[in-house]
Design a protein around this motif. Structure first.
Motif, short mmCIF file in Angstrom:
data_model
loop_
_atom_site.label_atom_id
_atom_site.label_comp_id
_atom_site.label_asym_id
_atom_site.label_seq_id
_atom_site.Cartn_x
_atom_site.Cartn_y
_atom_site.Cartn_z
N LYS A 44 29.40 49.89 46.73
CA LYS A 44 30.35 48.98 47.36
C LYS A 44 29.88 47.54 47.20
O LYS A 44 28.69 47.27 47.17
CB LYS A 44 30.50 49.31 48.85
CG LYS A 44 31.04 50.71 49.13
CD LYS A 44 31.10 50.98 50.62
CE LYS A 44 31.58 52.40 50.90
NZ LYS A 44 33.01 52.56 50.58
N GLY A 45 30.83 46.62 47.10
CA GLY A 45 30.48 45.21 46.97
C GLY A 45 31.68 44.33 47.21
O GLY A 45 32.78 44.81 47.53
N GLN A 46 31.49 43.02 47.05
CA GLN A 46 32.57 42.06 47.24
C GLN A 46 32.51 40.99 46.15
O GLN A 46 31.44 40.63 45.66
CB GLN A 46 32.47 41.38 48.61
CG GLN A 46 32.82 42.28 49.77
CD GLN A 46 32.86 41.51 51.09
OE1 GLN A 46 32.24 40.46 51.23
NE2 GLN A 46 33.60 42.03 52.05
N ALA A 47 33.69 40.50 45.80
CA ALA A 47 33.81 39.35 44.90
C ALA A 47 34.69 38.33 45.59
O ALA A 47 35.79 38.66 46.06
CB ALA A 47 34.41 39.78 43.57
N THR A 48 34.22 37.09 45.67
CA THR A 48 35.00 36.02 46.29
C THR A 48 35.57 35.14 45.19
O THR A 48 34.82 34.56 44.39
CB THR A 48 34.12 35.18 47.23
OG1 THR A 48 33.52 36.04 48.20
CG2 THR A 48 34.95 34.12 47.94
N LEU A 49 36.90 35.08 45.13
CA LEU A 49 37.58 34.36 44.05
C LEU A 49 38.30 33.15 44.61
O LEU A 49 39.18 33.27 45.48
CB LEU A 49 38.60 35.29 43.37
CG LEU A 49 38.06 36.63 42.85
CD1 LEU A 49 39.19 37.45 42.24
CD2 LEU A 49 36.95 36.40 41.84
N ALA A 50 37.94 31.96 44.13
CA ALA A 50 38.63 30.73 44.51
C ALA A 50 39.77 30.47 43.53
O ALA A 50 39.71 30.84 42.36
CB ALA A 50 37.65 29.56 44.49
N VAL A 64 39.06 37.43 48.92
CA VAL A 64 37.86 38.26 48.91
C VAL A 64 38.27 39.66 48.46
O VAL A 64 39.17 40.27 49.05
CB VAL A 64 37.20 38.33 50.30
CG1 VAL A 64 36.01 39.30 50.27
CG2 VAL A 64 36.74 36.95 50.74
N VAL A 65 37.65 40.12 47.40
CA VAL A 65 37.93 41.47 46.87
C VAL A 65 36.80 42.39 47.32
O VAL A 65 35.65 42.23 46.91
CB VAL A 65 38.00 41.46 45.33
CG1 VAL A 65 38.34 42.86 44.82
CG2 VAL A 65 39.01 40.44 44.84
N SER A 66 37.13 43.35 48.17
CA SER A 66 36.16 44.37 48.55
C SER A 66 36.39 45.58 47.65
O SER A 66 37.51 46.08 47.57
CB SER A 66 36.34 44.76 50.02
OG SER A 66 36.14 43.64 50.87
N TYR A 67 35.35 46.01 46.98
CA TYR A 67 35.54 47.08 46.00
C TYR A 67 34.58 48.24 46.22
O TYR A 67 33.51 48.10 46.80
CB TYR A 67 35.38 46.55 44.57
CG TYR A 67 34.02 45.96 44.25
CD1 TYR A 67 32.96 46.78 43.87
CD2 TYR A 67 33.81 44.58 44.30
CE1 TYR A 67 31.71 46.25 43.57
CE2 TYR A 67 32.56 44.04 44.00
CZ TYR A 67 31.52 44.88 43.63
OH TYR A 67 30.29 44.35 43.34
N VAL A 100 33.15 32.63 43.04
CA VAL A 100 32.14 31.84 43.74
C VAL A 100 31.06 32.72 44.37
O VAL A 100 30.00 32.22 44.76
CB VAL A 100 32.79 30.96 44.82
CG1 VAL A 100 33.72 29.94 44.17
CG2 VAL A 100 33.56 31.79 45.84
N ALA A 101 31.32 34.00 44.45
CA ALA A 101 30.29 34.94 44.95
C ALA A 101 30.63 36.31 44.41
O ALA A 101 31.79 36.71 44.34
CB ALA A 101 30.26 34.95 46.47
#
Length: 307
Positions: free
Chosen positions: A167-173, A219-222, A263-264
């Protein structure tokens, strides 16, 4: 051995002399079969027990002693025992045994004991194909203890597949929540490419966020599902940016992601086993528990039954 039969009767279904010996009970049937192997004697007795199952849904139930409290479960348990004693009695009747097992599973498809005994019957009749089919169903639907008595002849049930989730997250601006949801397939494709899996192994959820004095983003939680142990991958925001660019171009929506910046990225939790192998359970070598549909043996007092 004292007979339980009437002086005259038309079949085993009406042969038990209940006027002389009283109502038949399920726990005494278990005593006759499991502890004393009196299979011929048990057959007419079981037919009498079966008649009492009709009241289970709104009254006392013979199989309540093993936590089976519906008419269907009660009748299924009794038919399963009828199949068993017809296989084991002095003059085996395999045709009737098959009929009774079929009836047991018709009444209660989840009767694991009936599946186990049906497999044994197929083996006795040298029907390897039918035995394999029933055994596969038993392994898939039931606790492994029900298949334990069949290991010598059928082998052990296959071990459950172990799936590992990352599991993880990607923060997209620069990407709105609406655009992210509409182009979910692009984000899924990018994550699948980075994690070296098929897109079907990727699950995502979106939430919006805002930053001070700047435009918002998503925020994409995957979750990435691996069929085995997850590989160790060194991934970063720049790599996800490139994967997004490639996936968007391949899907013809490059303009939607032109201004998007990761951005993350990452923050993955430690891989967790989503479907680990089942814990080992105690193997019961005696098949006594199987007609009950439970891993429980009755402790009926012999003195209370007609033996």
């Amino acid at each position: 051995m004292e007979s339980l039969l009437k002086g005259t009767y038309t079949s085993m279904e009406d042969a038990y002399d209940n006027e002389r010996y009283g109502h038949a009970t399920y726990d005494c049937a278990v005593e006759l079969i499991e502890n004393h192997q009196q299979y011929d004697k048990a057959e007419p007795y079981l037919w009498c027990v079966l008649g009492h199952c009709a009241g289970c849904d709104d009254g006392p139930c013979p199989t309540a002693v093993v936590d089976l409290e519906t008419t269907a479960e009660c009748e299924s348990a009794v038919y399963n025992y009828l199949g068993f004693v017809n296989r084991k009695k002095a003059a085996p009747d395999y045709d009737h045994a098959r009929t009774y097992y079929d009836k047991a599973l018709e009444l209660w498809p989840g009767n694991c004991g009936a599946m186990s005994y049906m497999t044994e019957l197929h083996l006795t009749l040298n029907n390897a194909t039918a035995a394999s089919t029933t055994h596969a169903r038993l392994c898939e639907e039931c606790d492994e203890s029900f298949a334990a008595p069949l290991v010598a002849s059928m082998g052990a049930c296959p071990s459950p597949t172990v799936t590992t989730e990352v599991k993880g997250q990607a923060t997209l601006a620069g990407l709105s929540l609406a655009d992210a949801q509409q182009n979910e397939f692009v984000i899924v494709a990018a994550l699948a490419d980075l994690h070296e899996v098929e897109t079907t192994a990727v699950a995502v959820a979106f939430s919006s966020y805002t930053r001070r004095r700047l435009s918002g983003g998503v925020v994409v939680s995957y979750t990435i599902a691996y069929d085995d142990v997850a590989p160790a991958l060194a991934l970063d925001a720049a790599m996800f940016d490139q994967a997004l660019t490639d996936a968007a171009a391949a899907s013809g929506v490059a303009d939607v992601f032109d201004a998007v910046e990761t951005v993350a990225f990452g923050g993955s939790e430690a891989p967790v086993a989503a479907a680990s192998e089942s814990e080992e359970s105690g193997v019961v070598s005696d098949a006594a528990f199987r007609p009950l549909g439970r891993g429980v043996l009755l402790a009926a007092a012999a003195a209370a039954c007609l033996l």
